[in-house]
Design a protein around this motif. Sequence first.
Motif, PDB file in Angstrom:
ATOM      1  N   PHE A  77       0.834  -1.208   0.000  1.00 46.33           N
ATOM      2  CA  PHE A  77       0.000   0.000   0.000  1.00 46.33           C
ATOM      3  C   PHE A  77       0.867   1.256   0.000  1.00 46.33           C
ATOM      4  CE2 PHE A  77      -1.816   3.416   2.622  1.00 46.33           C
ATOM      5  CZ  PHE A  77      -2.859   3.804   1.782  1.00 46.33           C
ATOM      6  N   GLY A  78       1.914   1.263   0.825  1.00 48.47           N
ATOM      7  CA  GLY A  78       2.792   2.436   0.897  1.00 48.47           C
ATOM      8  C   GLY A  78       3.438   2.742  -0.444  1.00 48.47           C
ATOM      9  N   PHE A  79       3.894   1.707  -1.130  1.00 45.88           N
ATOM     10  CA  PHE A  79       4.513   1.890  -2.445  1.00 45.88           C
ATOM     11  C   PHE A  79       3.510   2.465  -3.435  1.00 45.88           C
ATOM     12  CE2 PHE A  79       5.527   0.082  -6.670  1.00 45.88           C
ATOM     13  CZ  PHE A  79       6.739   0.716  -6.883  1.00 45.88           C
ATOM     14  N   MET A  80       2.286   1.911  -3.433  1.00 45.13           N
ATOM     15  CA  MET A  80       1.256   2.397  -4.345  1.00 45.13           C
ATOM     16  C   MET A  80       0.868   3.836  -4.013  1.00 45.13           C
ATOM     17  SD  MET A  80      -1.156  -1.019  -4.496  1.00 45.13           S
ATOM     18  CE  MET A  80      -2.218  -0.457  -5.812  1.00 45.13           C
ATOM     19  N   ALA A  81       0.797   4.159  -2.736  1.00 42.13           N
ATOM     20  CA  ALA A  81       0.408   5.504  -2.309  1.00 42.13           C
ATOM     21  C   ALA A  81       1.418   6.543  -2.783  1.00 42.13           C
ATOM     22  CB  ALA A  81       0.262   5.555  -0.788  1.00 42.13           C
ATOM     23  N   ILE A  82       2.702   6.203  -2.676  1.00 42.57           N
ATOM     24  CA  ILE A  82       3.748   7.135  -3.128  1.00 42.57           C
ATOM     25  C   ILE A  82       3.618   7.403  -4.624  1.00 42.57           C
ATOM     26  CG2 ILE A  82       6.240   7.386  -3.498  1.00 42.57           C
ATOM     27  CD1 ILE A  82       6.615   5.850  -0.838  1.00 42.57           C
ATOM     28  N   LEU A  83       3.409   6.343  -5.401  1.00 47.29           N
ATOM     29  CA  LEU A  83       3.237   6.503  -6.840  1.00 47.29           C
ATOM     30  C   LEU A  83       2.015   7.361  -7.159  1.00 47.29           C
ATOM     31  CD1 LEU A  83       4.021   2.921  -8.219  1.00 47.29           C
ATOM     32  CD2 LEU A  83       5.507   4.935  -8.199  1.00 47.29           C
ATOM     33  N   ILE A  84       0.948   7.165  -6.389  1.00 49.75           N
ATOM     34  CA  ILE A  84      -0.279   7.922  -6.619  1.00 49.75           C
ATOM     35  C   ILE A  84      -0.064   9.402  -6.332  1.00 49.75           C
ATOM     36  CG2 ILE A  84      -2.525   8.379  -5.533  1.00 49.75           C
ATOM     37  CD1 ILE A  84      -3.136   5.476  -5.703  1.00 49.75           C
ATOM     38  N   PHE A  85       0.551   9.729  -5.219  1.00 53.54           N
ATOM     39  CA  PHE A  85       0.794  11.138  -4.878  1.00 53.54           C
ATOM     40  C   PHE A  85       1.623  11.826  -5.959  1.00 53.54           C
ATOM     41  CE2 PHE A  85       0.283   9.772  -0.260  1.00 53.54           C
ATOM     42  CZ  PHE A  85      -0.996  10.312  -0.168  1.00 53.54           C
ATOM     43  N   ILE A  86       2.646  11.131  -6.429  1.00 44.15           N
ATOM     44  CA  ILE A  86       3.502  11.707  -7.480  1.00 44.15           C
ATOM     45  C   ILE A  86       2.706  11.886  -8.765  1.00 44.15           C
ATOM     46  CG2 ILE A  86       5.529  11.307  -8.946  1.00 44.15           C
ATOM     47  CD1 ILE A  86       6.762   9.772  -6.556  1.00 44.15           C
ATOM     48  N   GLY A  87       1.973  10.845  -9.148  1.00 42.13           N
ATOM     49  CA  GLY A  87       1.185  10.917 -10.371  1.00 42.13           C
ATOM     50  C   GLY A  87       0.132  11.993 -10.327  1.00 42.13           C
ATOM     51  N   MET A  88      -0.562  12.119  -9.203  1.00 45.23           N
ATOM     52  CA  MET A  88      -1.592  13.149  -9.067  1.00 45.23           C
ATOM     53  C   MET A  88      -1.005  14.551  -9.208  1.00 45.23           C
ATOM     54  SD  MET A  88      -4.037  11.748  -5.993  1.00 45.23           S
ATOM     55  CE  MET A  88      -5.325  10.545  -6.324  1.00 45.23           C
ATOM     56  N   TYR A  89       0.153  14.737  -8.613  1.00 46.91           N
ATOM     57  CA  TYR A  89       0.777  16.061  -8.637  1.00 46.91           C
ATOM     58  C   TYR A  89       1.081  16.521 -10.058  1.00 46.91           C
ATOM     59  CZ  TYR A  89       4.074  19.824  -7.656  1.00 46.91           C
ATOM     60  OH  TYR A  89       4.711  21.033  -7.620  1.00 46.91           O
ATOM     61  N   PHE A  90       1.457  15.580 -10.924  1.00 46.30           N
ATOM     62  CA  PHE A  90       1.862  15.946 -12.281  1.00 46.30           C
ATOM     63  C   PHE A  90       0.750  15.795 -13.326  1.00 46.30           C
ATOM     64  CE2 PHE A  90       6.021  15.014 -10.333  1.00 46.30           C
ATOM     65  CZ  PHE A  90       6.702  16.183 -10.668  1.00 46.30           C
ATOM     66  N   THR A  91      -0.451  15.446 -12.898  1.00 40.42           N
ATOM     67  CA  THR A  91      -1.551  15.248 -13.850  1.00 40.42           C
ATOM     68  C   THR A  91      -2.265  16.569 -14.148  1.00 40.42           C
ATOM     69  OG1 THR A  91      -1.928  13.014 -13.014  1.00 40.42           O
ATOM     70  CG2 THR A  91      -3.693  13.998 -14.323  1.00 40.42           C
ATOM     71  N   PRO A  92      -2.425  16.945 -15.421  1.00 43.77           N
ATOM     72  CA  PRO A  92      -3.159  18.162 -15.766  1.00 43.77           C
ATOM     73  C   PRO A  92      -4.595  18.098 -15.264  1.00 43.77           C
ATOM     74  CG  PRO A  92      -1.963  17.301 -17.670  1.00 43.77           C
ATOM     75  CD  PRO A  92      -1.893  16.254 -16.605  1.00 43.77           C
TER      76      PRO A  92
END
Length: 346
Positions: free
Chosen positions: A161-176
């Motif tokens: 879960f922690g690994f997925m959460a980190i990827l999600i936060f990064i992805g959300m930040y860079f999504t238009p």
Amino acid sequence: MINTLTSLRFIFAIMVFGAHCYIINDFFNTHFFKEGFVGVSFFFVLSGFIIAYNYQEKLQKSTITKRSFWVARIARVYPLHWLTLFIAAGLGGYVITSGIVDWLKHFLASLTLTNAYIPKADYFFSFNSPSWSLCCEQLFYICFPFLIPLTKNYKRLLYVFGFMAILIFIGMYFTPEENIKEYWYVNPITRFPDFIVGMLLFQLYERLKNKDITFLQGSLFEITAVAVFSGFYFYAAEIPKVYRYSCYYWLPVAAILLSFSLQKGVISRILSNRVFIIGGEISYSFYLIHLLVLQLYVEWQKSSTTQIAWYISIPVLFCTVILLSLLSYYYFEKPANKKIKTMLNK
């Protein structure tokens, strides 16, 4: 069965209903009502908890097979989905823009619950649009049996879960901004951590359920959880929507689920009332039927010379959805569920 969680399904289904009432009147076009989409996040987290509650031990001990699990989920999800899909198609829930081939592609995607993987609103919101969330549930159910080895040590599940959460936060930040809905709201893959949150909550519940928690302590826990959720809910207008689509609500939804799963407080006693429990039992029907009813009313209003005030029409529509949901649950969902289980388990 945990009665309080069943009842909570009804409350959050009502929030989703309120979120869609803006199509009736602008009174509902406010944060208080439209933020009701959090109900979907609640359902995803609840799904992880309840599926683990009902099936984790059985799959660990091999008292049921993966096939039996998947058959049970198919029997639960597909009958009503297909019924409402065909009704929506018959009512013109998707307008043909490029001919019959285009219509068939959209219909097939909805029929197989793969439409939410296609990042186009005319796919994931076509026909009966709330069904997009079933695409996510379908992925959760497919994957759950393969996650069982991780539940033997909750830390492994927590690391995933922690690994997925980190990827999600990064992805959300860079999504238009214009792409956040298709990538972070409806996409089954990016909603998978919601399900994992629910599974993790169940591991915590297993450690707390036999603790000696007094009525006063349970009541304080529940009231605090409601206060935390309310604070997150009303402050949400200040938070970018991309985060509110999932991760922003992990903590408050987890607090609600965990506190009420223990059934130790005063609010749990209220939610254990049979009326609320029945509401939770019909919540799946309510969820899939409600927008069809609202849209039908909107179309009728367009062609009618009679204008009905929203404070009259909304309660009537709500009661109509309740009635249809009761009929659906007792005379279609339950019989179809039983028949499909019997047929597929032969």
